[in-house]
Design an enzyme around this catalytic site. Sequence first.
Site, PDB file in Angstrom:
ATOM      1  CG  ASN A  10      -3.940   4.588  -3.510  1.00  9.89           C
ATOM      2  OD1 ASN A  10      -3.422   5.537  -4.101  1.00  9.89           O
ATOM      3  ND2 ASN A  10      -3.427   4.060  -2.409  1.00  9.89           N
ATOM      4  CD1 TRP A  11      -5.812   4.861 -10.274  1.00 10.14           C
ATOM      5  CD2 TRP A  11      -5.324   6.688 -11.478  1.00 10.14           C
ATOM      6  NE1 TRP A  11      -6.801   5.022 -11.212  1.00 10.14           N
ATOM      7  CE2 TRP A  11      -6.528   6.140 -11.966  1.00 10.14           C
ATOM      8  CE3 TRP A  11      -4.828   7.848 -12.086  1.00 10.14           C
ATOM      9  CZ2 TRP A  11      -7.234   6.698 -13.038  1.00 10.14           C
ATOM     10  CZ3 TRP A  11      -5.527   8.409 -13.146  1.00 10.14           C
ATOM     11  CH2 TRP A  11      -6.712   7.837 -13.607  1.00 10.14           C
ATOM     12  CG  HIS A  97      -1.791   4.285   1.749  1.00  6.17           C
ATOM     13  ND1 HIS A  97      -0.627   3.569   1.707  1.00  6.17           N
ATOM     14  CD2 HIS A  97      -2.693   3.589   1.029  1.00  6.17           C
ATOM     15  CE1 HIS A  97      -0.812   2.480   0.958  1.00  6.17           C
ATOM     16  NE2 HIS A  97      -2.071   2.473   0.544  1.00  6.17           N
ATOM     17  CD  GLU A 165      -5.375   0.256   2.031  1.00  8.38           C
ATOM     18  OE1 GLU A 165      -5.827  -0.035   0.930  1.00  8.38           O
ATOM     19  OE2 GLU A 165      -4.361   0.950   2.183  1.00  8.38           O
TER      20      GLU A 165
HETATM   21  P1  PGA Z   1      -3.100  -3.110  -3.521  1.00  4.95           P
HETATM   22  O1  PGA Z   1      -2.925  -1.708  -2.753  1.00  4.95           O
HETATM   23  O2  PGA Z   1      -4.526  -3.188  -3.988  1.00  4.95           O
HETATM   24  O3  PGA Z   1      -2.123  -3.033  -4.656  1.00  4.95           O
HETATM   25  O4  PGA Z   1      -2.771  -4.194  -2.558  1.00  4.95           O
HETATM   26  C1  PGA Z   1      -3.932  -1.210  -1.912  1.00  4.95           C
HETATM   27  C2  PGA Z   1      -3.507   0.099  -1.317  1.00  4.95           C
HETATM   28  O5  PGA Z   1      -2.321   0.279  -1.031  1.00  4.95           O
HETATM   29  O6  PGA Z   1      -4.352   1.000  -1.104  1.00  4.95           O
END
Ligand code: PGA
Length: 248
Positions: A10-11, A97, A165
């Site tokens: 996820n850029w 997200h 997440e």
């Molecule tokens: P991170 O972000 O790997 O920088 O913690 C993950 C995301 O938000 O998908």
Amino acid sequence: MPENILIVSNWKMNLDLNNAKRLINNLKKIKFSSNSKITNIVCPQFLLIPYISKLLSFSTIILGGQDCHLKKSGSFTGDSSIDLLKYYNCKYVILGHSERRSQYGETNLTVKKKSEIARANNINPIICVGESIDLRKKGKHLNFIINQLDECVEKNLKDIVVAYEPIWSIGSGVIPSFNEIREVKIESINFLKEVKKIRDIKILYGGSVDSKNINSIIKETGVDGALIGSASINSDEITKIITNVDFD
Ligand code: PGA
């Protein structure tokens, strides 16, 4: 080890054309094991997608979007449609997200509608769920996550990809214990099987994943892969993540 491992980059709103090209060229050089189980998915910001799509022709790297609109077209200033994601050969789209939920007021119902239009266009949604630190401390995280799944996910799907997440883990360098990830994984699978009647369920973990913790996260919790933010825009890190998992 799971049968297939999804490594989703996820850029976010990072990388310009030159840096994106450099990163893709490095990803293309990665040598995989002969029995590799890895599916390498890259999700750039919208304006990079046409360019990356060209760079990826004849590559095994799969393209994905970071969001889509719930309607096919219309007066939605600033948004992007599922038709264009499809045109540029995106096979996945990240939906719900926590940054979209907190910064753009995205609700579970919106996520569900986006998921429906994505599926109707043969694009696989990656449905993000996860609790705040407050809910975790109060022990209300499971109720919250199951409710998110209940409201975001249609019934009787053939398959689904969910990314767990925890909001407090994103960008913080702190990851939950393996037991905590395992608990969410098991409860989510049970709910999706029993209530939503879905057979093929993949649960990813996301939040501060890097080349040092990826192998133990996958081995100890049995998740089917990872959704990776900051480490995914660092060429050395994402290369190590993929090769570490592949040759473990
Ligand atoms: P991170 O972000 O790997 O920088 O913690 C993950 C995301 O938000 O998908």
